[in-house]
Design a protein around this motif. Structure first.
Motif, PDB file in Angstrom:
ATOM      1  N   TYR A  76       0.803  -1.185   0.117  1.00  0.00           N
ATOM      2  CA  TYR A  76      -0.093   0.119  -0.114  1.00  0.00           C
ATOM      3  C   TYR A  76       0.769   1.207   0.037  1.00  0.00           C
ATOM      4  CZ  TYR A  76      -3.984   3.084   1.336  1.00  0.00           C
ATOM      5  OH  TYR A  76      -4.901   3.994   1.139  1.00  0.00           O
ATOM      6  N   VAL A  77       1.821   1.146   0.928  1.00  0.00           N
ATOM      7  CA  VAL A  77       2.699   2.372   0.895  1.00  0.00           C
ATOM      8  C   VAL A  77       3.491   2.551  -0.223  1.00  0.00           C
ATOM      9  CG1 VAL A  77       4.931   3.246   1.990  1.00  0.00           C
ATOM     10  CG2 VAL A  77       3.152   2.488   3.433  1.00  0.00           C
ATOM     11  N   LEU A  78       4.013   1.333  -1.147  1.00  0.00           N
ATOM     12  CA  LEU A  78       4.830   1.646  -2.289  1.00  0.00           C
ATOM     13  C   LEU A  78       3.933   1.871  -3.609  1.00  0.00           C
ATOM     14  CD1 LEU A  78       7.778   1.221  -2.782  1.00  0.00           C
ATOM     15  CD2 LEU A  78       7.486  -1.200  -3.378  1.00  0.00           C
ATOM     16  N   LEU A  79       2.627   1.193  -3.419  1.00  0.00           N
ATOM     17  CA  LEU A  79       2.127   1.182  -4.879  1.00  0.00           C
ATOM     18  C   LEU A  79       1.445   2.655  -4.806  1.00  0.00           C
ATOM     19  CD1 LEU A  79       0.482  -2.347  -5.313  1.00  0.00           C
ATOM     20  CD2 LEU A  79       2.401  -1.143  -6.448  1.00  0.00           C
ATOM     21  N   THR A  80       0.886   3.235  -3.853  1.00  0.00           N
ATOM     22  CA  THR A  80       0.370   4.580  -3.492  1.00  0.00           C
ATOM     23  C   THR A  80       1.400   5.959  -4.283  1.00  0.00           C
ATOM     24  OG1 THR A  80       0.710   4.755  -1.417  1.00  0.00           O
ATOM     25  CG2 THR A  80      -1.462   4.160  -1.949  1.00  0.00           C
ATOM     26  N   VAL A  81       2.523   5.373  -4.188  1.00  0.00           N
ATOM     27  CA  VAL A  81       3.567   6.355  -5.004  1.00  0.00           C
ATOM     28  C   VAL A  81       3.445   6.768  -6.258  1.00  0.00           C
ATOM     29  CG1 VAL A  81       6.064   6.905  -5.395  1.00  0.00           C
ATOM     30  CG2 VAL A  81       5.438   5.692  -3.006  1.00  0.00           C
ATOM     31  N   GLY A  82       2.932   5.616  -7.059  1.00  0.00           N
ATOM     32  CA  GLY A  82       3.010   5.850  -8.376  1.00  0.00           C
ATOM     33  C   GLY A  82       1.440   5.542  -9.116  1.00  0.00           C
ATOM     34  N   LEU A  83       0.707   4.678  -8.541  1.00  0.00           N
ATOM     35  CA  LEU A  83      -0.697   4.712  -8.662  1.00  0.00           C
ATOM     36  C   LEU A  83      -1.848   5.516  -8.409  1.00  0.00           C
ATOM     37  CD1 LEU A  83      -0.752   0.740  -8.530  1.00  0.00           C
ATOM     38  CD2 LEU A  83       0.299   2.187 -10.280  1.00  0.00           C
ATOM     39  N   ARG A  84      -2.881   5.555  -9.235  1.00  0.00           N
ATOM     40  CA  ARG A  84      -3.859   6.648  -8.803  1.00  0.00           C
ATOM     41  C   ARG A  84      -5.367   5.852  -8.825  1.00  0.00           C
ATOM     42  NH1 ARG A  84       0.397   8.585  -7.981  1.00  0.00           N
ATOM     43  NH2 ARG A  84       1.256  10.749  -8.870  1.00  0.00           N
ATOM     44  N   GLN A  85      -6.168   6.350  -7.975  1.00  0.00           N
ATOM     45  CA  GLN A  85      -7.552   6.160  -8.278  1.00  0.00           C
ATOM     46  C   GLN A  85      -8.297   7.421  -8.118  1.00  0.00           C
ATOM     47  OE1 GLN A  85      -9.562   3.112  -9.021  1.00  0.00           O
ATOM     48  NE2 GLN A  85     -10.829   5.044  -9.169  1.00  0.00           N
ATOM     49  N   ARG A  86      -9.044   7.593  -9.315  1.00  0.00           N
ATOM     50  CA  ARG A  86      -9.808   8.738  -9.509  1.00  0.00           C
ATOM     51  C   ARG A  86     -10.985   8.769  -8.266  1.00  0.00           C
ATOM     52  NH1 ARG A  86     -13.794  11.106 -14.225  1.00  0.00           N
ATOM     53  NH2 ARG A  86     -13.987  13.082 -13.533  1.00  0.00           N
ATOM     54  N   GLY A  87     -11.148   9.976  -7.454  1.00  0.00           N
ATOM     55  CA  GLY A  87     -12.157  10.176  -6.730  1.00  0.00           C
ATOM     56  C   GLY A  87     -11.876   9.435  -5.315  1.00  0.00           C
ATOM     57  N   SER A  88     -10.623   8.692  -5.037  1.00  0.00           N
ATOM     58  CA  SER A  88     -10.596   7.805  -3.915  1.00  0.00           C
ATOM     59  C   SER A  88      -9.755   9.064  -2.784  1.00  0.00           C
ATOM     60  CB  SER A  88      -9.490   6.716  -4.167  1.00  0.00           C
ATOM     61  OG  SER A  88      -9.404   6.154  -2.869  1.00  0.00           O
ATOM     62  N   ALA A  89     -10.176   8.922  -1.645  1.00  0.00           N
ATOM     63  CA  ALA A  89      -9.686   9.572  -0.431  1.00  0.00           C
ATOM     64  C   ALA A  89      -8.113   8.969  -0.116  1.00  0.00           C
ATOM     65  CB  ALA A  89     -10.273   9.559   0.627  1.00  0.00           C
ATOM     66  N   GLU A  90      -7.858   7.827  -0.741  1.00  0.00           N
ATOM     67  CA  GLU A  90      -6.764   7.223  -0.499  1.00  0.00           C
ATOM     68  C   GLU A  90      -5.472   7.547  -1.609  1.00  0.00           C
ATOM     69  OE1 GLU A  90      -5.970   5.579   2.627  1.00  0.00           O
ATOM     70  OE2 GLU A  90      -8.129   6.527   2.945  1.00  0.00           O
ATOM     71  N   SER A  91      -5.984   8.132  -2.574  1.00  0.00           N
ATOM     72  CA  SER A  91      -5.225   8.387  -3.811  1.00  0.00           C
ATOM     73  C   SER A  91      -4.543   9.797  -3.784  1.00  0.00           C
ATOM     74  CB  SER A  91      -5.797   7.951  -5.108  1.00  0.00           C
ATOM     75  OG  SER A  91      -5.192   8.529  -6.352  1.00  0.00           O
ATOM     76  N   LYS A  92      -3.190   9.741  -4.246  1.00  0.00           N
ATOM     77  CA  LYS A  92      -2.662  11.199  -4.393  1.00  0.00           C
ATOM     78  C   LYS A  92      -3.627  11.926  -5.568  1.00  0.00           C
ATOM     79  CE  LYS A  92       1.729  10.318  -5.321  1.00  0.00           C
ATOM     80  NZ  LYS A  92       3.205  10.413  -5.408  1.00  0.00           N
ATOM     81  N   LYS A  93      -3.617  13.062  -5.698  1.00  0.00           N
ATOM     82  CA  LYS A  93      -4.188  13.945  -7.138  1.00  0.00           C
ATOM     83  C   LYS A  93      -3.761  13.299  -8.187  1.00  0.00           C
ATOM     84  CE  LYS A  93      -6.277  16.782  -3.975  1.00  0.00           C
ATOM     85  NZ  LYS A  93      -7.374  16.982  -4.047  1.00  0.00           N
ATOM     86  N   ILE A  94      -4.618  13.327  -9.670  1.00  0.00           N
ATOM     87  CA  ILE A  94      -4.604  12.854 -10.741  1.00  0.00           C
ATOM     88  C   ILE A  94      -3.263  13.424 -11.292  1.00  0.00           C
ATOM     89  CG2 ILE A  94      -5.308  12.170 -12.882  1.00  0.00           C
ATOM     90  CD1 ILE A  94      -6.543  10.640 -10.652  1.00  0.00           C
ATOM     91  N   ASP A  95      -3.073  14.811 -11.246  1.00  0.00           N
ATOM     92  CA  ASP A  95      -2.136  15.515 -12.146  1.00  0.00           C
ATOM     93  C   ASP A  95      -1.638  16.574 -11.080  1.00  0.00           C
ATOM     94  OD1 ASP A  95      -2.584  14.546 -14.589  1.00  0.00           O
ATOM     95  OD2 ASP A  95      -4.484  15.393 -14.515  1.00  0.00           O
ATOM     96  N   GLU A  96      -2.121  17.183  -9.958  1.00  0.00           N
ATOM     97  CA  GLU A  96      -1.405  18.056  -9.242  1.00  0.00           C
ATOM     98  C   GLU A  96      -0.138  17.537  -8.305  1.00  0.00           C
ATOM     99  OE1 GLU A  96      -4.427  20.057  -6.934  1.00  0.00           O
ATOM    100  OE2 GLU A  96      -5.791  19.691  -8.317  1.00  0.00           O
TER     101      GLU A  96
END
Length: 219
Positions: A76-96
């Motif tokens: 979870y820690v590693l994959l959230t560096v580069g992967l995104r999920q539009r609309g999820s509170a657990e994801s980084k911003k898509i482009d910002e």
């Protein structure tokens, strides 16, 4: 600003560590009772509680859960560096750009590796995922050891020959225990990633604000 007490400032970790210790003791006690019941049914002799804590049954059951949890957190820690999920509170911003992606700046309040730089900074920059992977591999190894010991104890009670660790690791029992835990952890991560798109919990840092649009990504 109102001065807060020690418990208030550390309540999240205190509560979860307390819950962990309470449930670990409860698991050990009930596991001891269940294991002794099985030993008697198979013609063996019950074990003292202190002996049970060193048994394959306890080690396997404990670290079977630990290793899957640490694997979940490491990925979870590693994959959230580069992967995104539009609309999820657990994801980084898509482009910002995100605060967590900025280059570390040395300073009087910065951790020591940041001020030291070089290899120490590189290691520290990835220390969270490294720590979780180390905990995973240690727990995985202890789960394997405990499951192997427990299996051999069962073999002895049945009058069957024991197995070497190499023989045991090729059989389905250990991998069945492993995969049933891994899949549940992956499901729980997928659930929070997807459900936080549409659902809210007021006051929780794991949720978007209640009035945030569904397709707003991040908190």
């Amino acid at each position: 600003m109102k001065k807060r007490g020690f418990f208030y400032r550390n309540s999240l970790s205190i509560v979860f560590v307390s819950l962990f210790l309470i449930t670990l003791v409860a698991q050990a006690f009930t596991g001891w009772k269940e294991n002794n019941k099985e030993l008697l049914e198979d013609g063996g002799h019950p074990e003292a509680f202190a002996v049970y804590l060193h048994s394959g049954h306890f080690i396997s059951a404990t670290f079977e859960n630990f290793q899957s949890e640490f694997l979940q957190m490491a990925l979870y820690v590693l994959l959230t560096v580069g992967l995104r999920q539009r609309g999820s509170a657990e994801s980084k911003k898509i482009d910002e750009p995100e605060e967590v992606d900025r280059e570390p700046v040395p300073g009087p309040d910065a951790p020591a590796p940041v001020n030291k730089g070089g290899f120490m900074l590189k290691l520290y920059s990835n220390s969270l995922s490294i720590a979780f992977f180390i905990l995973f591999f240690v727990s995985w190894g202890l789960h394997l050891y405990g499951s192997w010991q427990d299996n051999n104890e069962q073999q002895i009670l049945k009058g069957l020959p024991t197995e070497t660790l190499g023989q045991f690791v090729t059989e389905p029992l250990f991998w069945f225990e492993t995969f049933q835990n891994w899949q549940s952890e992956f499901l729980s991560v997928a659930s929070i990633v997807i459900l936080t798109i549409f659902l809210r919990q007021k006051g929780s840092p794991e949720s978007k604000p209640v009035d945030a649009p569904h397709m707003e990504t991040g908190k």
